[in-house]
Design an enzyme around this catalytic site. Structure first.
Site, PDB file in Angstrom:
ATOM      1  N   ARG A  32     -40.244  20.532  38.831  1.00 27.49           N
ATOM      2  CA  ARG A  32     -40.539  21.873  39.362  1.00 27.49           C
ATOM      3  C   ARG A  32     -40.070  22.001  40.809  1.00 27.49           C
ATOM      4  O   ARG A  32     -39.705  23.086  41.250  1.00 27.49           O
ATOM      5  CB  ARG A  32     -42.047  22.158  39.216  1.00 27.49           C
ATOM      6  CG  ARG A  32     -42.939  21.247  40.005  1.00 27.49           C
ATOM      7  CD  ARG A  32     -44.376  21.235  39.501  1.00 27.49           C
ATOM      8  NE  ARG A  32     -44.519  20.469  38.253  1.00 27.49           N
ATOM      9  CZ  ARG A  32     -45.657  20.349  37.573  1.00 27.49           C
ATOM     10  NH1 ARG A  32     -46.748  20.952  38.003  1.00 27.49           N
ATOM     11  NH2 ARG A  32     -45.699  19.630  36.462  1.00 27.49           N
ATOM     12  N   LYS A  64     -44.077   5.806  37.060  1.00 26.65           N
ATOM     13  CA  LYS A  64     -44.439   5.850  35.646  1.00 26.65           C
ATOM     14  C   LYS A  64     -44.683   4.438  35.132  1.00 26.65           C
ATOM     15  O   LYS A  64     -44.032   3.497  35.587  1.00 26.65           O
ATOM     16  CB  LYS A  64     -43.286   6.450  34.831  1.00 26.65           C
ATOM     17  CG  LYS A  64     -43.108   7.944  34.953  1.00 26.65           C
ATOM     18  CD  LYS A  64     -41.992   8.425  34.049  1.00 26.65           C
ATOM     19  CE  LYS A  64     -41.699   9.901  34.218  1.00 26.65           C
ATOM     20  NZ  LYS A  64     -42.794  10.792  33.799  1.00 26.65           N
TER      21      LYS A  64
END
Ligand code: BES
Ligand code: MN
Ligand code: ZN
Length: 495
Positions: free
Chosen positions: A339, A265
């Site tokens: 996920r 990020k």
């Protein structure tokens, strides 16, 4: 905080400060009317001159108003009576607490007894006070907020006092877990906290370490964990309030820090990524509250605890992970890690016999793009189950909105080299493609996914809460359990 009820009127109450609610655009009633009379029409004048508009969460401090024993009265606006709900009760009480907690105060009396459904509103309000006076300055020498010594709540019964305390403490627990720095709270220490809290509040608790996770072939979750020096954990909490009732699973994403992994990020997006375990914190907090309230429900809480880092052994783009349920997953972005963690935990929930599942996860920035920062996105494979959660959230006044799950979104996660890939086609519909991914792991069992990326963490303070973890959805999950309790009415009572 000592919490009790109060019989004296706003005029006679003995406390360091009183909180008096005022509805907008309506004649003064209850404690506000009594106060106004004692103080020679002061409140009417303040409203008449526009000094006080009674807008939601608006506060005004009155020093030694005439005819009142307490040295300080805080007016708090409630907005329009028609719009009054438990969420507003929570926030208005919290806003008043936050305004008063900037100074040390021994005792506060609240006169927020304003509805037919009094008991639940009182509990929500008391929870608001407990959270509103606690800030995020855990590591500051000079605190900004000072929790009160005593809270007196006019017109509350024992049950409401108890429930308010339990909810407030659970919300503060979730907030605190989120606010802890990632070097304090990582998978192993989070699991230890879960063990301690379980012992304290009467939950069964099992911790799966990295060895057991490998033995159990949870290679989707373990893929994420590989880049970190801090090994993963899975925590399994169990509460048997109605052992014969259908088993409900609450599953939380517990990424204790999300650097993005090799798909690193940018620094600005990483600054708040200690919050990426908020789903797990919410589940743990709700489980403690459900146990303390002794609700007649059969619930497991599951926390998938992992740190997502770009270490030398990190999983890579192009890797294919084999999840516990046998599905193969092509990794095309290591920042879509939540996920992957949830996939294996959901499989275990199914294997343990859960007949209904709710998962909570700070899963996608896309959900914040869709709904803004204060609203969760709900996605489901079973409308009645989602409706139960929507109803619980509406009653609690916690804002959320359902997003669709059309089959086309599922096509966007098909992979050329594996069964599925961990991102969609470009960024469109990113909240939903993430949910479609999770759906692959629930074997068609009723399941609702809550993307709490926005509301779980506040970048800035609001009138009712300091910045940081919010404890969002703890009240809704407890309300959901209460409603399940009603549907389990025939089950035997707990110990
Ligand atoms: N933890 C983030 C999502 C998030 C974003 C939570 C902002 C709270 C605030 C999640 O793991 C993530 O990085 N999601 C990616 C998914 C993408 C790579 C498909 C995102 O939202 O950009
Ligand atoms: Mn991520
Ligand atoms: Zn994440």
């Amino acid at each position: 905080m000592k919490i009790d009820t109060l019989d004296s009127s706003v005029v006679e109450a003995e406390a360091d400060a009183l909180v008096v609610p005022v509805f907008a655009g309506a004649p003064l009633s209850g404690s506000a009317a009594t106060l106004d009379r004692a103080a020679g029409g002061l409140i009417e004048r303040l409203i008449g001159t526009g000094e006080f508009g009674a807008k939601p969460y608006e506060t005004l401090t009155l020093h030694s108003p005439a005819g009142v024993r307490a040295p300080l009265v805080l007016l708090v606006g409630l907005g329009k009576r028609e719009e009054w709900n438990q969420g507003l009760a929570f926030r208005a009480a919290a806003a008043a607490a936050r305004a008063l907690a900037t100074k040390r105060r021994r005792s506060i009396a609240y006169f927020l007894e304003v509805d037919a459904e009094g008991e639940r509103f009182a509990a929500a309000g008391i929870a608001g006070v407990i959270t509103g006076c606690v800030g995020q300055d855990l590591y500051r020498a000079e605190k900004k907020l000072f929790p009160f010594g005593e809270l007196h709540w006019a017109g509350a019964d024992e049950a409401a006092l108890d429930e308010g305390r339990i909810l407030g403490e659970a919300i503060n627990l979730a907030r605190r877990l989120v606010n802890e720095p990632p070097d304090v709270l990582y998978p192993a220490t989070f699991a230890e906290r879960a063990v301690e809290l379980s012992a304290e509040h009467g939950l069964e608790c099992e911790v799966w370490d990295e060895k057991l996770l490998a033995d159990e072939r949870m290679f989707s979750l373990l893929g994420v964990a590989r880049g970190s020096a801090n090994p993963p954990r899975m925590v399994l909490l169990r509460y048997r309030g109605a052992p014969e009732a259908p088993l409900v699973a609450l599953v939380g994403k517990g990424v204790t820090f999300d650097s993005g992994g090799l798909s690193l990020k940018p620094s600005d997006s990483m600054q708040t990524m200690k919050c990426d375990m908020a789903g797990a914190a919410t589940v743990l907090a709700a489980m403690t509250a459900i146990a303390r309230l002794g609700l007649r429900v059969n619930v497991i809480g599951m926390l998938g605890l992992v740190e997502n880092m770009p270490g030398g052994n990190s999983f890579k783009l192009g890797d294919v992970l084999t999840a516990r349920n046998g599905r193969t997953i092509e990794v095309l972005n290591t920042d879509a890690e939540g996920r992957l963690v949830l996939a294996d935990v959901l499989s275990i929930a199914i294997e343990l016999g859960a007949t209904r599942i709710v998962d909570l996860a700070t899963l996608t920035g896309a959900c914040m793009v869709a709904l803004g920062p204060r609203v969760a996105g709900l996605m489901t494979n079973d409308q009645p189950w989602c409706d139960d959660l929507l109803a619980a959230a509406a009653a609690s006044g916690e804002p959320c909105w359902q997003l669709p799950m059309f089959a086309d979104y599922g096509d966007m996660i098909r992979s050329e080299v594996a069964d599925i890939k961990n991102i969609g086609e470009g960024r469109w519909g990113g909240a939903i493609t993430a949910a479609k991914f999770l759906e692959e792991f629930v074997s068609g069992k009723p399941w609702t996914h809550c993307d709490i990326a926005g509301p779980a963490f506040a970048e800035k303070p609001s009138k009712w809460a300091d910045a940081g973890g919010t404890g969002y959805f703890v009240r809704t999950l407890v309300e959901l359990a209460r409603r399940l309790e009603d549907s389990n009415a025939n089950a035997p009572a707990p110990r």
